[in-house]
Scaffold this active site. Structure first.
Site, PDB file in Angstrom:
ATOM      1  N   THR A 151      28.219  28.698  42.868  1.00  0.00           N
ATOM      2  CA  THR A 151      26.235  28.436  43.421  1.00  0.00           C
ATOM      3  C   THR A 151      25.975  29.678  42.258  1.00  0.00           C
ATOM      4  O   THR A 151      24.346  29.078  41.511  1.00  0.00           O
ATOM      5  CB  THR A 151      25.796  28.490  44.677  1.00  0.00           C
ATOM      6  OG1 THR A 151      26.576  27.412  45.196  1.00  0.00           O
ATOM      7  CG2 THR A 151      24.925  28.115  44.566  1.00  0.00           C
ATOM      8  N   TYR A 190      17.005  19.533  52.673  1.00  0.00           N
ATOM      9  CA  TYR A 190      17.596  20.181  52.049  1.00  0.00           C
ATOM     10  C   TYR A 190      17.263  21.050  53.793  1.00  0.00           C
ATOM     11  O   TYR A 190      16.808  22.746  53.668  1.00  0.00           O
ATOM     12  CB  TYR A 190      17.008  22.104  51.041  1.00  0.00           C
ATOM     13  CG  TYR A 190      17.629  21.828  49.978  1.00  0.00           C
ATOM     14  CD1 TYR A 190      18.952  21.749  49.679  1.00  0.00           C
ATOM     15  CD2 TYR A 190      16.872  21.177  48.189  1.00  0.00           C
ATOM     16  CE1 TYR A 190      19.510  21.788  48.220  1.00  0.00           C
ATOM     17  CE2 TYR A 190      17.414  21.265  47.486  1.00  0.00           C
ATOM     18  CZ  TYR A 190      18.564  21.206  47.257  1.00  0.00           C
ATOM     19  OH  TYR A 190      19.186  21.345  46.839  1.00  0.00           O
ATOM     20  N   ARG A 240      32.244  19.426  42.016  1.00  0.00           N
ATOM     21  CA  ARG A 240      32.306  21.006  42.655  1.00  0.00           C
ATOM     22  C   ARG A 240      32.367  21.899  41.174  1.00  0.00           C
ATOM     23  O   ARG A 240      32.296  23.007  40.892  1.00  0.00           O
ATOM     24  CB  ARG A 240      32.648  21.408  43.457  1.00  0.00           C
ATOM     25  CG  ARG A 240      31.587  20.342  44.760  1.00  0.00           C
ATOM     26  CD  ARG A 240      31.626  20.802  46.049  1.00  0.00           C
ATOM     27  NE  ARG A 240      31.597  22.185  46.943  1.00  0.00           N
ATOM     28  CZ  ARG A 240      30.430  22.558  47.200  1.00  0.00           C
ATOM     29  NH1 ARG A 240      29.016  22.029  46.969  1.00  0.00           N
ATOM     30  NH2 ARG A 240      30.077  24.045  47.118  1.00  0.00           N
ATOM     31  N   HIS A 265      23.102  19.843  41.751  1.00  0.00           N
ATOM     32  CA  HIS A 265      23.924  19.819  43.012  1.00  0.00           C
ATOM     33  C   HIS A 265      24.744  19.119  43.569  1.00  0.00           C
ATOM     34  O   HIS A 265      25.057  17.756  42.336  1.00  0.00           O
ATOM     35  CB  HIS A 265      22.460  19.554  44.040  1.00  0.00           C
ATOM     36  CG  HIS A 265      23.072  19.700  45.355  1.00  0.00           C
ATOM     37  ND1 HIS A 265      22.833  20.180  46.278  1.00  0.00           N
ATOM     38  CD2 HIS A 265      22.899  17.934  45.641  1.00  0.00           C
ATOM     39  CE1 HIS A 265      24.098  19.658  47.122  1.00  0.00           C
ATOM     40  NE2 HIS A 265      23.784  18.628  47.401  1.00  0.00           N
ATOM     41  N   PHE A 285      15.603  31.850  50.437  1.00  0.00           N
ATOM     42  CA  PHE A 285      15.178  31.491  49.360  1.00  0.00           C
ATOM     43  C   PHE A 285      15.186  29.868  49.602  1.00  0.00           C
ATOM     44  O   PHE A 285      14.333  29.378  48.716  1.00  0.00           O
ATOM     45  CB  PHE A 285      16.517  31.257  48.721  1.00  0.00           C
ATOM     46  CG  PHE A 285      17.438  30.415  49.664  1.00  0.00           C
ATOM     47  CD1 PHE A 285      17.888  29.547  49.526  1.00  0.00           C
ATOM     48  CD2 PHE A 285      19.282  31.271  49.897  1.00  0.00           C
ATOM     49  CE1 PHE A 285      19.220  28.902  49.773  1.00  0.00           C
ATOM     50  CE2 PHE A 285      19.333  31.004  50.974  1.00  0.00           C
ATOM     51  CZ  PHE A 285      20.039  29.297  50.794  1.00  0.00           C
ATOM     52  N   LYS A 335      18.976  18.933  38.205  1.00  0.00           N
ATOM     53  CA  LYS A 335      17.382  20.306  39.035  1.00  0.00           C
ATOM     54  C   LYS A 335      16.608  20.042  37.642  1.00  0.00           C
ATOM     55  O   LYS A 335      16.995  19.129  36.763  1.00  0.00           O
ATOM     56  CB  LYS A 335      17.687  20.757  39.367  1.00  0.00           C
ATOM     57  CG  LYS A 335      18.927  21.124  40.904  1.00  0.00           C
ATOM     58  CD  LYS A 335      19.577  22.341  41.411  1.00  0.00           C
ATOM     59  CE  LYS A 335      20.277  22.187  42.438  1.00  0.00           C
ATOM     60  NZ  LYS A 335      20.347  23.463  42.876  1.00  0.00           N
ATOM     61  N   GLU A 341      23.708  12.450  52.138  1.00  0.00           N
ATOM     62  CA  GLU A 341      23.392  12.876  50.875  1.00  0.00           C
ATOM     63  C   GLU A 341      23.140  11.547  50.283  1.00  0.00           C
ATOM     64  O   GLU A 341      22.137  11.223  49.039  1.00  0.00           O
ATOM     65  CB  GLU A 341      23.541  14.390  49.966  1.00  0.00           C
ATOM     66  CG  GLU A 341      23.358  15.098  50.711  1.00  0.00           C
ATOM     67  CD  GLU A 341      24.404  16.389  49.687  1.00  0.00           C
ATOM     68  OE1 GLU A 341      23.843  17.485  50.479  1.00  0.00           O
ATOM     69  OE2 GLU A 341      24.824  16.639  49.211  1.00  0.00           O
ATOM     70  N   ARG A 364      27.556  25.298  35.641  1.00  0.00           N
ATOM     71  CA  ARG A 364      26.861  26.316  35.310  1.00  0.00           C
ATOM     72  C   ARG A 364      26.849  27.974  34.561  1.00  0.00           C
ATOM     73  O   ARG A 364      25.695  28.457  34.328  1.00  0.00           O
ATOM     74  CB  ARG A 364      26.695  26.579  37.006  1.00  0.00           C
ATOM     75  CG  ARG A 364      25.881  25.654  37.992  1.00  0.00           C
ATOM     76  CD  ARG A 364      26.447  25.680  39.929  1.00  0.00           C
ATOM     77  NE  ARG A 364      25.643  24.721  40.148  1.00  0.00           N
ATOM     78  CZ  ARG A 364      25.984  24.558  41.392  1.00  0.00           C
ATOM     79  NH1 ARG A 364      26.998  24.758  42.377  1.00  0.00           N
ATOM     80  NH2 ARG A 364      25.137  24.371  42.740  1.00  0.00           N
ATOM     81  N   ASN A 373      20.477  26.612  38.773  1.00  0.00           N
ATOM     82  CA  ASN A 373      21.942  26.722  38.664  1.00  0.00           C
ATOM     83  C   ASN A 373      21.800  25.132  38.132  1.00  0.00           C
ATOM     84  O   ASN A 373      22.937  24.612  38.443  1.00  0.00           O
ATOM     85  CB  ASN A 373      22.390  26.469  39.711  1.00  0.00           C
ATOM     86  CG  ASN A 373      22.639  26.085  41.304  1.00  0.00           C
ATOM     87  OD1 ASN A 373      21.464  25.185  41.227  1.00  0.00           O
ATOM     88  ND2 ASN A 373      23.165  26.614  42.118  1.00  0.00           N
TER      89      ASN A 373
HETATM   90  P1  CMP Z   1      22.660  23.167  46.063  1.00  0.00           P
HETATM   91  O1  CMP Z   1      23.908  23.147  45.957  1.00  0.00           O
HETATM   92  O2  CMP Z   1      21.220  22.728  45.466  1.00  0.00           O
HETATM   93  O3  CMP Z   1      22.139  24.018  47.802  1.00  0.00           O
HETATM   94  C1  CMP Z   1      20.994  24.756  48.436  1.00  0.00           C
HETATM   95  C2  CMP Z   1      20.735  25.844  47.330  1.00  0.00           C
HETATM   96  O4  CMP Z   1      20.137  26.759  46.923  1.00  0.00           O
HETATM   97  C3  CMP Z   1      21.346  25.909  45.788  1.00  0.00           C
HETATM   98  O5  CMP Z   1      22.037  24.743  45.476  1.00  0.00           O
HETATM   99  C4  CMP Z   1      20.911  27.124  45.250  1.00  0.00           C
HETATM  100  O6  CMP Z   1      20.427  27.041  44.447  1.00  0.00           O
HETATM  101  C5  CMP Z   1      19.881  27.705  46.477  1.00  0.00           C
HETATM  102  N1  CMP Z   1      19.617  29.148  46.431  1.00  0.00           N
HETATM  103  C6  CMP Z   1      18.801  29.730  45.685  1.00  0.00           C
HETATM  104  N2  CMP Z   1      20.089  31.025  46.164  1.00  0.00           N
HETATM  105  C7  CMP Z   1      20.795  30.695  47.337  1.00  0.00           C
HETATM  106  C8  CMP Z   1      21.052  31.768  47.588  1.00  0.00           C
HETATM  107  N3  CMP Z   1      21.039  33.200  47.701  1.00  0.00           N
HETATM  108  N4  CMP Z   1      22.372  31.281  47.992  1.00  0.00           N
HETATM  109  C9  CMP Z   1      22.480  30.046  47.903  1.00  0.00           C
HETATM  110  N5  CMP Z   1      21.995  28.707  47.362  1.00  0.00           N
HETATM  111  C10 CMP Z   1      20.819  29.540  47.138  1.00  0.00           C
END
Ligand code: CMP
Length: 144
Positions: free
Chosen positions: A92, A50, A86, A116, A58, A10, A127, A103, A113
């Site tokens: 996350t 997304y 993962r 992805h 968010f 990211k 994806e 992370r 974070n």
């Molecule tokens: P990602 O795996 O890219 O998928 C969705 C993204 O939303 C996640 O990683 C986070 O970076 C972001 N995000 C921000 N806030 C939240 C939250 N409260 N719960 C889950 N994902 C979040």
């Protein structure tokens, strides 16, 4: 089984100059980079990628963040690649991520974070196809 998964470094990971460090972690873990490109995502692209999160609290911040600077997008291939990626990334929320994960080591918050990774085979297929055509994916061959 050998799988493919979509990985994104990211904008926070790119701006922190972590591309090489993260690629090294993939390669050390046996995940082959079989496709890669750097992209400045448009709002439309980020919203498309997304779409499942549309309406969540968010979501707007996520779209703004993912379009704030270039991302590095790659397809990783290897044994159980989806789960393996993962595991390398960590949870996350970086505060809950295991020591030594990307992370835990580099991320500052759930919405910053660093990376992805696809969460299931169906998501991985969708994806990967979102960013790459079949001819852009380059599986390994033996080289003499
Ligand atoms: P990602 O795996 O890219 O998928 C969705 C993204 O939303 C996640 O990683 C986070 O970076 C972001 N995000 C921000 N806030 C939240 C939250 N409260 N719960 C889950 N994902 C979040």
């Amino acid at each position: 089984a050998i799988q493919r998964t979509l990985s994104i470094i990211k904008p926070d990971g790119v701006v922190k100059d972590l591309i090489g460090t993260i690629y090294s972690r993939f390669e050390t873990a046996g995940l082959k980079i079989v496709a890669a490109k750097m992209l400045q995502l448009t709002t439309e692209q980020a919203e498309g990628f997304y779409a499942e999160h549309k309406g969540k609290p968010f979501y707007d911040g996520l779209i703004a963040f993912m379009t704030a600077g270039p991302v590095m997008v790659q397809v990783l291939e290897g044994e159980n690649a989806i789960a393996a990626n993962r595991e390398i990334m960590g949870t996350t929320n970086p505060d809950e991520a295991a020591r030594g994960t990307i992370r835990a080591d580099f991320a500052t918050a759930t919405n910053r974070n660093i990376c992805h990774g696809s969460d299931a085979p169906e998501t991985a297929s969708r994806e990967i196809a979102f960013f790459f055509t079949d001819s852009e994916i380059c599986p390994r061959r033996e080289v003499v």
